[in-house]
Design a protein around this motif. Structure first.
Motif, PDB file in Angstrom:
ATOM      1  N   PHE A   9      18.706   5.308   5.285  1.00 45.08           N
ATOM      2  CA  PHE A   9      18.694   3.847   5.336  1.00 45.08           C
ATOM      3  C   PHE A   9      17.721   3.317   6.380  1.00 45.08           C
ATOM      4  O   PHE A   9      17.467   3.966   7.403  1.00 45.08           O
ATOM      5  CB  PHE A   9      20.100   3.314   5.665  1.00 45.08           C
ATOM      6  N   GLY A  10      17.214   2.120   6.119  1.00 49.22           N
ATOM      7  CA  GLY A  10      16.408   1.418   7.097  1.00 49.22           C
ATOM      8  C   GLY A  10      15.072   2.093   7.357  1.00 49.22           C
ATOM      9  O   GLY A  10      14.564   2.866   6.554  1.00 49.22           O
ATOM     10  N   GLY A  11      14.488   1.779   8.526  1.00 47.08           N
ATOM     11  CA  GLY A  11      13.171   2.297   8.854  1.00 47.08           C
ATOM     12  C   GLY A  11      13.194   3.593   9.631  1.00 47.08           C
ATOM     13  O   GLY A  11      12.191   4.305   9.702  1.00 47.08           O
ATOM     14  N   ARG A  12      14.327   3.924  10.223  1.00 48.91           N
ATOM     15  CA  ARG A  12      14.386   5.100  11.104  1.00 48.91           C
ATOM     16  C   ARG A  12      14.915   6.348  10.415  1.00 48.91           C
ATOM     17  O   ARG A  12      14.623   7.470  10.826  1.00 48.91           O
ATOM     18  CB  ARG A  12      15.257   4.785  12.317  1.00 48.91           C
ATOM     19  N   GLU A  13      15.744   6.169   9.394  1.00 49.57           N
ATOM     20  CA  GLU A  13      16.321   7.316   8.696  1.00 49.57           C
ATOM     21  C   GLU A  13      15.414   7.686   7.519  1.00 49.57           C
ATOM     22  O   GLU A  13      15.395   7.006   6.510  1.00 49.57           O
ATOM     23  CB  GLU A  13      17.716   6.977   8.151  1.00 49.57           C
ATOM     24  N   ILE A  14      14.658   8.724   7.664  1.00 52.26           N
ATOM     25  CA  ILE A  14      13.735   9.158   6.618  1.00 52.26           C
ATOM     26  C   ILE A  14      13.998  10.634   6.317  1.00 52.26           C
ATOM     27  O   ILE A  14      14.292  11.424   7.218  1.00 52.26           O
ATOM     28  CB  ILE A  14      12.267   8.960   7.061  1.00 52.26           C
ATOM     29  N   PHE A  15      13.895  11.022   5.049  1.00 56.73           N
ATOM     30  CA  PHE A  15      14.038  12.435   4.701  1.00 56.73           C
ATOM     31  C   PHE A  15      12.934  13.247   5.372  1.00 56.73           C
ATOM     32  O   PHE A  15      11.781  12.816   5.440  1.00 56.73           O
ATOM     33  CB  PHE A  15      13.960  12.615   3.182  1.00 56.73           C
ATOM     34  N   ARG A  16      13.297  14.402   5.889  1.00 55.73           N
ATOM     35  CA  ARG A  16      12.327  15.263   6.558  1.00 55.73           C
ATOM     36  C   ARG A  16      11.338  15.833   5.559  1.00 55.73           C
ATOM     37  O   ARG A  16      11.578  15.847   4.351  1.00 55.73           O
ATOM     38  CB  ARG A  16      13.038  16.393   7.305  1.00 55.73           C
ATOM     39  N   HIS A  17      10.231  16.340   6.094  1.00 54.34           N
ATOM     40  CA  HIS A  17       9.219  16.975   5.243  1.00 54.34           C
ATOM     41  C   HIS A  17       9.854  18.109   4.445  1.00 54.34           C
ATOM     42  O   HIS A  17      10.592  18.933   4.983  1.00 54.34           O
ATOM     43  CB  HIS A  17       8.076  17.522   6.112  1.00 54.34           C
ATOM     44  N   GLY A  18       9.594  18.125   3.164  1.00 54.03           N
ATOM     45  CA  GLY A  18      10.180  19.143   2.304  1.00 54.03           C
ATOM     46  C   GLY A  18      11.432  18.680   1.594  1.00 54.03           C
ATOM     47  O   GLY A  18      11.868  19.304   0.624  1.00 54.03           O
ATOM     48  N   GLN A  19      12.039  17.563   2.075  1.00 50.46           N
ATOM     49  CA  GLN A  19      13.239  17.029   1.425  1.00 50.46           C
ATOM     50  C   GLN A  19      12.898  15.943   0.407  1.00 50.46           C
ATOM     51  O   GLN A  19      13.754  15.524  -0.363  1.00 50.46           O
ATOM     52  CB  GLN A  19      14.182  16.425   2.482  1.00 50.46           C
ATOM     53  N   HIS A  20      11.638  15.473   0.431  1.00 45.91           N
ATOM     54  CA  HIS A  20      11.253  14.399  -0.472  1.00 45.91           C
ATOM     55  C   HIS A  20      11.246  14.871  -1.927  1.00 45.91           C
ATOM     56  O   HIS A  20      10.941  16.025  -2.223  1.00 45.91           O
ATOM     57  CB  HIS A  20       9.855  13.867  -0.126  1.00 45.91           C
ATOM     58  N   LEU A  21      11.573  13.950  -2.824  1.00 42.30           N
ATOM     59  CA  LEU A  21      11.447  14.188  -4.249  1.00 42.30           C
ATOM     60  C   LEU A  21      10.244  13.399  -4.752  1.00 42.30           C
ATOM     61  O   LEU A  21      10.022  12.265  -4.343  1.00 42.30           O
ATOM     62  CB  LEU A  21      12.705  13.727  -4.987  1.00 42.30           C
ATOM     63  N   ASP A  22       9.488  13.988  -5.624  1.00 44.13           N
ATOM     64  CA  ASP A  22       8.322  13.301  -6.173  1.00 44.13           C
ATOM     65  C   ASP A  22       8.760  12.378  -7.313  1.00 44.13           C
ATOM     66  O   ASP A  22       9.851  12.524  -7.865  1.00 44.13           O
ATOM     67  CB  ASP A  22       7.300  14.318  -6.674  1.00 44.13           C
ATOM     68  N   HIS A  23       7.889  11.431  -7.656  1.00 41.29           N
ATOM     69  CA  HIS A  23       8.182  10.534  -8.781  1.00 41.29           C
ATOM     70  C   HIS A  23       6.862  10.016  -9.329  1.00 41.29           C
ATOM     71  O   HIS A  23       5.930   9.745  -8.566  1.00 41.29           O
ATOM     72  CB  HIS A  23       9.067   9.372  -8.345  1.00 41.29           C
ATOM     73  N   GLU A  24       6.809   9.835 -10.641  1.00 42.15           N
ATOM     74  CA  GLU A  24       5.559   9.416 -11.271  1.00 42.15           C
ATOM     75  C   GLU A  24       5.096   8.050 -10.795  1.00 42.15           C
ATOM     76  O   GLU A  24       3.904   7.734 -10.880  1.00 42.15           O
ATOM     77  CB  GLU A  24       5.703   9.418 -12.796  1.00 42.15           C
ATOM     78  N   VAL A  25       5.988   7.211 -10.271  1.00 39.54           N
ATOM     79  CA  VAL A  25       5.584   5.879  -9.828  1.00 39.54           C
ATOM     80  C   VAL A  25       4.544   5.959  -8.716  1.00 39.54           C
ATOM     81  O   VAL A  25       3.698   5.064  -8.559  1.00 39.54           O
ATOM     82  CB  VAL A  25       6.813   5.050  -9.382  1.00 39.54           C
ATOM     83  N   LEU A  26       4.566   7.041  -7.948  1.00 42.26           N
ATOM     84  CA  LEU A  26       3.607   7.206  -6.858  1.00 42.26           C
ATOM     85  C   LEU A  26       2.206   7.537  -7.363  1.00 42.26           C
ATOM     86  O   LEU A  26       1.245   7.487  -6.597  1.00 42.26           O
ATOM     87  CB  LEU A  26       4.085   8.295  -5.899  1.00 42.26           C
ATOM     88  N   SER A  27       2.087   7.848  -8.651  1.00 40.04           N
ATOM     89  CA  SER A  27       0.778   8.151  -9.240  1.00 40.04           C
ATOM     90  C   SER A  27       0.216   6.964 -10.018  1.00 40.04           C
ATOM     91  O   SER A  27      -0.829   7.101 -10.677  1.00 40.04           O
ATOM     92  CB  SER A  27       0.904   9.358 -10.194  1.00 40.04           C
ATOM     93  N   ARG A  28       0.868   5.817  -9.948  1.00 42.43           N
ATOM     94  CA  ARG A  28       0.436   4.661 -10.734  1.00 42.43           C
ATOM     95  C   ARG A  28      -0.965   4.198 -10.322  1.00 42.43           C
ATOM     96  O   ARG A  28      -1.323   4.187  -9.130  1.00 42.43           O
ATOM     97  CB  ARG A  28       1.410   3.506 -10.551  1.00 42.43           C
ATOM     98  N   ALA A  29      -1.723   3.758 -11.323  1.00 37.12           N
ATOM     99  CA  ALA A  29      -3.099   3.306 -11.082  1.00 37.12           C
ATOM    100  C   ALA A  29      -3.153   2.071 -10.190  1.00 37.12           C
ATOM    101  O   ALA A  29      -4.160   1.843  -9.518  1.00 37.12           O
ATOM    102  CB  ALA A  29      -3.779   3.015 -12.425  1.00 37.12           C
ATOM    103  N   ALA A  30      -2.066   1.289 -10.169  1.00 36.02           N
ATOM    104  CA  ALA A  30      -2.076   0.051  -9.374  1.00 36.02           C
ATOM    105  C   ALA A  30      -2.345   0.325  -7.901  1.00 36.02           C
ATOM    106  O   ALA A  30      -2.962  -0.495  -7.213  1.00 36.02           O
ATOM    107  CB  ALA A  30      -0.747  -0.691  -9.535  1.00 36.02           C
ATOM    108  N   PHE A  31      -1.897   1.473  -7.394  1.00 38.07           N
ATOM    109  CA  PHE A  31      -2.162   1.811  -5.992  1.00 38.07           C
ATOM    110  C   PHE A  31      -3.661   1.939  -5.730  1.00 38.07           C
ATOM    111  O   PHE A  31      -4.125   1.717  -4.615  1.00 38.07           O
ATOM    112  CB  PHE A  31      -1.456   3.118  -5.607  1.00 38.07           C
ATOM    113  N   ARG A  32      -4.422   2.306  -6.779  1.00 38.07           N
ATOM    114  CA  ARG A  32      -5.873   2.446  -6.626  1.00 38.07           C
ATOM    115  C   ARG A  32      -6.623   1.192  -7.060  1.00 38.07           C
ATOM    116  O   ARG A  32      -7.631   0.831  -6.470  1.00 38.07           O
ATOM    117  CB  ARG A  32      -6.363   3.638  -7.473  1.00 38.07           C
ATOM    118  N   ASP A  33      -6.104   0.517  -8.096  1.00 38.36           N
ATOM    119  CA  ASP A  33      -6.851  -0.590  -8.700  1.00 38.36           C
ATOM    120  C   ASP A  33      -6.732  -1.902  -7.930  1.00 38.36           C
ATOM    121  O   ASP A  33      -7.618  -2.755  -8.010  1.00 38.36           O
ATOM    122  CB  ASP A  33      -6.371  -0.817 -10.138  1.00 38.36           C
ATOM    123  N   ILE A  34      -5.624  -2.091  -7.202  1.00 37.43           N
ATOM    124  CA  ILE A  34      -5.417  -3.332  -6.456  1.00 37.43           C
ATOM    125  C   ILE A  34      -5.793  -3.087  -4.994  1.00 37.43           C
ATOM    126  O   ILE A  34      -5.124  -2.308  -4.309  1.00 37.43           O
ATOM    127  CB  ILE A  34      -3.961  -3.809  -6.571  1.00 37.43           C
TER     128      ILE A  34
END
Length: 467
Positions: free
Chosen positions: A178-203
């Motif tokens: 939760f919030g800004g301080r609680e983040i999953f550690r490296h290696g605990q993240h799950l990938d998702h196709e939304v992170l590959s969306r063209a909008a991140f590059r096009d906008i």
């Protein structure tokens, strides 16, 4: 000496955004006015708001009165207020009504409605629904773009909560952040196709937002966001979920688009205010035409943020279902703080903004939560035209966050939770259940908008700070 009034107190009275609030608060600091009780201060402010012209020659209030009156300017002129439907008016504060009245004067406004959980926000009130002509208003969508509810119903009986409470508590702590301080550690993240969306590059604005989005995916925001175990009670045998009438273990989450959505909202609101200069009381309702490049950019970024919010919920439910070792019988998900292209009954295409309002088109499923000690409801929309096919998104606040912190005590909160057999991990006084309206009264005000299929009663609640 009276306790000090704040800007939100004046907004709830109906003061418009702008100079008038700051001028009024400054005047109340004068020695002879500070001696007045808060009741008398509020009475004076109501009189000033009701008839500012009467105070133009007043020694104390002439400047505030002038700020409350319209002045000649280059602003886009507001139009005559259009009619709109109000549901549960007796539960809605004057400040929210004033904001909706202002929104209904925009030249681009076509129709509107106010839900029974409505309360004061920025621009459009929370619980406000606004249909516009080919225009999108970033602050009528909101800062937490695509904020949503998600429910998983598991094939386990309610007694599972009592028999394995320690295990379920640990599952929440291990699999949510939760919030800004609680983040999953490296290696605990799950990938998702939304992170590959063209909008991140096009906008261009989104070029440097991908890293933070990747870091925060699968986590929940602070404030009123939660993940909780509870009891699902299915009462309607005709429910579209295909779940038999009965009680089940349920998992309910509430969160949005994290830092990505907030960045999009603030950036495009600033752009809108630069090109669409409105009077002070309407400044946060500045719009972008969907024929403009900025409007198209915002629309794409908004949809990206909404999909990102959904991805976060999917990861939360995936993690916990995997840890529980069970597959859900059914899932229900719905979102608010968004804009949709829809058609009115007369065939006109409009942009429907639902800021803190649930889509309730005919046959559309959703969840309307109460508070952490009150049930939420699984609902089916009825497609009521006067509400623009919308319903409330929750119980709505009865107290501002500031007031809740000032008036409620930690011991009172813990006692109240214990009485309702609810365990809270994290959270704060600003989210105490006593700070919310009665969800049962809110639901009674919208029986023509939704049918109830079942309920969800919280038992173990995780919020920011519980780790």
């Amino acid at each position: 000496m009276a306790s000090q009034l704040r800007g939100n107190d004046l907004r709830q009275l109906g003061f418009p955004e702008g100079r008038a609030i700051g001028l009024a608060l400054a005047q109340l600091q004068r020695k002879h006015l500070r001696k007045l009780s808060q009741t008398n201060q509020l009475e004076l402010l109501r009189a000033l708001l009701a008839s500012p012209a009467d105070f133009l020659t007043h020694l104390d209030w002439s400047h505030t009165a002038a700020a409350l009156l319209p002045a000649p300017s280059r602003h886009i002129a507001l139009a005559e207020r259009k009619d709109y439907a109000v549901f549960g008016a007796e539960h809605i504060e004057p400040g929210a009504i004033h904001q909706m009245e202002t929104a209904m004067k925009l030249p681009v406004t076509v129709a509107g409605a106010l839900m029974p959980d409505a309360h004061h926000g920025y621009g459009l009130p929370i619980g406000g629904v606004l249909a516009t002509d080919n225009a999108v208003i970033p602050y009528a969508v909101g800062v937490d773009i695509g904020c949503r509810m998600a429910l998983s119903v598991f094939p386990l009986p309610p007694k599972h909560l009592e028999q394995r409470v320690r295990e379920l508590r640990k599952l929440l702590l291990d699999n949510t952040r939760f919030g800004g301080r609680e983040i999953f550690r490296h290696g605990q993240h799950l990938d998702h196709e939304v992170l590959s969306r063209a909008a991140f590059r096009d906008i261009p604005f989104l070029h440097n937002k991908l890293d933070t989005a990747a870091l925060q995916i699968g986590s929940s925001g602070g404030g009123n966001h939660f993940v909780e175990w509870g009891v699902v009670d299915i009462t309607d045998p005709t429910n579209e979920m295909g779940v038999p009438v009965g009680q089940y273990l349920g998992l309910l989450s509430h969160s949005g688009s994290r830092g990505l959505g907030a960045a999009v909202a603030n950036h495009y609101t600033k752009l809108a205010r630069d090109v669409c200069q409105l009077p002070a009381e309407a400044q946060y309702l500045a719009w972008l035409s969907l024929d403009s490049e900025a409007g198209q950019e915002y629309w794409a970024a908004m949809n990206l943020a909404g999909d990102y919010a959904s991805a976060c919920h999917h990861q939360i439910h995936h993690r916990l279902a995997r840890a529980l070792g069970e597959k859900p019988l059914a899932k229900v998900e719905n979102h608010h703080n968004f804009a949709w292209k829809e058609r009115l009954a007369d065939g006109r295409e409009v942009i429907v903004h639902r800021k803190g309002a649930t889509p309730a088109g005919a046959g559309v499923l959703g969840i309307i939560p109460g508070s952490m000690t009150a049930p939420g409801y699984i609902v089916r929309g009825r497609g009521e035209a006067s509400s623009l096919s919308s319903a409330s998104h929750g119980a709505g606040r009865a107290m501002s966050r500031t007031r809740a912190k000032a008036e409620l005590g930690e011991a009172d909160l813990r006692r109240y939770l214990q009485q309702h057999q609810v365990e809270l991990l994290g959270g704060g006084l600003d989210e105490a259940p006593q700070a919310y309206k009665d969800i049962r009264q809110v639901m009674a005000s919208q029986t023509e908008l939704v049918d109830v299929l079942g309920s969800f009663t919280p038992r173990i609640v995780r919020m920011e700070g519980g780790g």
